[in-house]
Design an enzyme around this catalytic site. Structure first.
Site, PDB file in Angstrom:
ATOM      1  N   ASP A 132     -46.643  35.785 -94.023  1.00 26.17           N
ATOM      2  CA  ASP A 132     -45.993  34.796 -93.165  1.00 26.17           C
ATOM      3  C   ASP A 132     -45.390  35.318 -91.861  1.00 26.17           C
ATOM      4  OD1 ASP A 132     -46.559  33.586 -95.560  1.00 26.17           O
ATOM      5  OD2 ASP A 132     -44.655  32.551 -95.735  1.00 26.17           O
ATOM      6  N   GLU A 151     -40.433  39.978-106.119  1.00 24.49           N
ATOM      7  CA  GLU A 151     -41.450  39.506-105.174  1.00 24.49           C
ATOM      8  C   GLU A 151     -41.971  40.650-104.307  1.00 24.49           C
ATOM      9  OE1 GLU A 151     -41.892  35.844-101.912  1.00 24.49           O
ATOM     10  OE2 GLU A 151     -39.928  36.330-102.759  1.00 24.49           O
TER      11      GLU A 151
END
Length: 442
Positions: free
Chosen positions: A171, A406
């Protein structure tokens, strides 16, 4: 924690993150829906102990495929106001191709499902159990690839573009910094939810999000019409990760097509797509100056000189020849990624010698298990087994040390200063791909 304990912890997370409807959330608080490439990686992990659940994961994903073959990057199976931006902000319903019975986004993500299907088949003890599933999913995945080459390859060169940074999966990569400089996004009051759960230092900035939302506004203004987006959008990028995943999936689908006696013209097309993409990536995305594959800015007709973990993804799809693969290996093991004295865990998501490197901020430096997994298997394709073992060991060491998070700080020097990983805990694709890496030992 030994391997057996780690595997049990990973299975527990996948089971707990499973939701009604057959899909698995990436993590319960931060991402309460189904994501495309997350589901692909999750299915690989599920296949190590529950083939039925792995098949359900992909079936749920394809339940929201658009009528033109497009597969969205988020499926909003059930309403949840705790996530931003939700379906109203994305406005995918404006497209005439969007499904009427379920909300989705109008963006996609790296097309991993082709090779995921092959992984599921290879993991199955009872091959006949998955053949009917494969026939159905082959058709849906082929249709998605056909959409990409028909609508995202304006120069007909075998390279598809992404039209939003979220489609890359990476992202806030520094690769996009130069793109943002080419246009100005308005200022918005954004009700972000992510920084209520995660330290803002680990997430994209508010200004980053303003660019992200501005692109969505452009897409909505043309009802997600691909031709008009290609004409109007300032963000059109040929991404080495996205195209590598597409190539690898073409490769796998061609083999599966022969297995299930798919139409010969489809198998021929898949092999054609694979070869075209391979040639085009080597011609256009490789940089001798950087010794790596780079992103190409289609709007401004230039390579973006930023080495990222995506630069190594072509190994997974056998894109480079052996000589070029050795150059990639040299880059991976250089001070840019491994460090001058092997002081980094592989593989940081960005060149650690670049001034924009940030070891805690999402895709601007941290290690991601999914990228390590891709690079691990890619290195094995070239018999770079020693390097593959380094990246596997680093991945497992990070998870054992910090937990099933993550993403992770690459700096080994700070290993005793950092209490845990970054982003969201109990992260599904981390758990899933660790299971696959552990199963590789068997």
């Amino acid at each position: 924690m030994n391997d057996i304990e780690l595997a049990l912890a990973c299975k527990k997370i996948l089971i707990e993150n499973k939701r009604e409807g057959g899909f698995t959330e990436p993590t319960a608080t931060l991402y309460p829906f189904q994501w495309l490439w997350d589901s692909g990686f999750i299915a690989i992990g599920l296949a190590t102990f529950d083939i039925q659940a792995a098949m359900e994961e992909i079936t749920a994903l394809h339940s929201a495929q658009w009528s033109n073959g497009f597969v969205p990057h988020i499926i909003f199976h059930t309403p949840n106001e705790l996530y931003y931006p939700g379906p109203e902000v994305h406005g995918a319903y404006l497209s005439t191709f969007a499904p009427k019975n379920i909300a989705t986004t109008g963006l996609t993500q790296p097309p991993v499902i082709g090779f995921v299907l092959e992984k599921i088949y290879n993991a199955a003890q009872n091959k006949n159990e998955v053949l009917t599933f494969l026939i159905a999913q082959f058709e849906k995945t082929f249709k998605f690839h056909n959409y990409l080459y028909s609508n995202r390859d304006p120069l007909n060169e075998g390279l598809v573009y992404i039209q939003h940074n979220w489609e890359s999966g990476t992202d806030n990569s520094p690769a996009w910094d130069e793109v943002w400089k080419t246009f100005e996004a308005p200022h918005y009051d954004l009700p972000r939810r992510d920084i209520q759960h995660i330290n803002a230092e680990q997430r994209p900035t508010h200004r980053d999000y303003e660019y992200y939302i501005y692109l969505l506004e452009i897409f909505k203004s043309v009802n997600y019409n691909d031709a008009l987006i290609a004409e109007k959008s300032p963000f059109l990028i040929q991404d080495p990760l996205f195209n590598s995943m597409l190539a690898a999936s073409n490769e796998s689908l061609a083999r599966l097509g022969e297995l299930i006696n798919a139409p010969k013209n489809q198998i021929k097309k898949l092999k054609y797509w694979y070869n075209r993409t391979k040639i085009a990536m080597n011609k256009k995305l490789w940089s001798d100056a950087d010794n790596g594959y780079l992103h190409y800015d289609l709007r401004n007709k230039r390579l973006i000189h930023a080495l990222t973990s995506s630069s190594f993804a072509p190994l997974y799809a056998k894109i480079p020849n052996q000589l070029r693969a050795k150059k990639l290996l040299t880059t991976l093991l250089s001070a840019k990624f491994l460090g001058t004295k092997s002081e980094n865990f592989l593989c940081p998501s960005f060149n650690t010698l670049d001034e924009r490197y940030n070891p805690i901020k999402y895709w601007r430096g941290p290690v991601w298990v999914n990228m390590n997994w891709l690079i691990y298997y890619g290195l094995h394709r070239y018999n770079f087994n020693d390097a593959a073992n380094i990246i596997k060991k680093d991945t497992l060491d990070l998870v054992i040390k910090y937990g099933i998070w993550e993403y992770f700080n690459p700096d080994k020097k700070k290993v005793n200063e950092i209490p845990n990983g970054y982003g969201a805990p109990n992260f599904s694709w981390t758990a899933a791909l660790v299971l696959d890496l552990l199963a590789k030992d068997k």
